[in-house]
Write an enzyme that holds these catalytic residues in place. Structure first.
Site, PDB file in Angstrom:
ATOM      1  N   LYS A 192       1.076   4.534   6.897  1.00 36.92           N
ATOM      2  CA  LYS A 192       0.392   5.394   5.927  1.00 36.92           C
ATOM      3  C   LYS A 192       0.872   6.831   6.100  1.00 36.92           C
ATOM      4  O   LYS A 192       1.496   7.183   7.093  1.00 36.92           O
ATOM      5  CB  LYS A 192      -1.134   5.382   6.152  1.00 36.92           C
ATOM      6  CG  LYS A 192      -1.806   4.032   6.010  1.00 36.92           C
ATOM      7  CD  LYS A 192      -1.923   3.598   4.571  1.00 36.92           C
ATOM      8  CE  LYS A 192      -2.685   2.298   4.415  1.00 36.92           C
ATOM      9  NZ  LYS A 192      -1.900   1.106   4.699  1.00 36.92           N
TER      10      LYS A 192
ATOM     11  N   SER B  28       0.804  -1.225   0.000  1.00 39.83           N
ATOM     12  CA  SER B  28       0.000   0.000   0.000  1.00 39.83           C
ATOM     13  C   SER B  28       0.837   1.276   0.000  1.00 39.83           C
ATOM     14  O   SER B  28       0.311   2.354  -0.246  1.00 39.83           O
ATOM     15  CB  SER B  28      -0.954   0.028   1.194  1.00 39.83           C
ATOM     16  OG  SER B  28      -0.253   0.241   2.399  1.00 39.83           O
TER      17      SER B  28
END
Length: 156
Positions: free
Chosen positions: A110, A73
């Site tokens: 993230k 990701s």
């Protein structure tokens, strides 16, 4: 001597702090000549000094831990599956920083983003949606920042 039990969360094990006097530091040679990324140049055999990566990669030893990335990701940020992430809990998590966060007991890496009044954990891969961690939205109260990723180490 500081001793702590390993912390386990979501398959991740983080070991407690190590006293600086018990940590092993290895100083490796740093050559005087730079390495060209364009056309090759003659190599120098002169060593400038010894290089201890701890001095360059770890600013706050007592607040730093290592973790391995899992998944893809964050490919757009240069973080690949299996990469070693250096995480500093003493660095302030600001919008735009890449962070390690716990969301409902699961750890994730993230980029912290703000969109209007919303706070998001944004992936660096368009195949994944952002995670809305705004307080009161989607259970945003289950969100905790563990630290800021300061460096990534991966094999070529």
């Amino acid at each position: 001597m500081t001793t702590t039990r390993p912390l386990k969360l979501g398959g991740l094990e983080i070991l407690g702090p190590v006293e600086p006097e018990t940590a092993h530091h290895i100083a490796l040679p740093l050559y005087l000549a730079g390495v060209q990324a364009g056309f090759p140049s003659p190599a120098d055999d002169f060593i400038d000094k010894r290089l201890d990566l701890n001095e360059h990669l770890i600013q706050h030893p007592a607040a730093t831990f290592f973790v391995r990335a899992a998944g893809d990701s964050m490919l757009g940020a240069g973080i690949h599956d299996g990469d070693l992430l250096i995480v500093d809990r003493a660095v302030e998590a600001q919008v735009g920083k890449t962070i390690i966060a716990a969301v409902h007991g699961e750890l994730t890496v993230k980029r912290l983003e703000r969109r209007g009044e919303r706070m998001l954990l944004a992936p660096a891969n368009p195949d994944y949606p952002p995670i809305d961690v705004t307080e009161g939205v989607n259970g945003g109260e289950g969100f905790e920042i563990w630290g800021v990723v300061t460096h990534v180490v991966h094999k070529l």
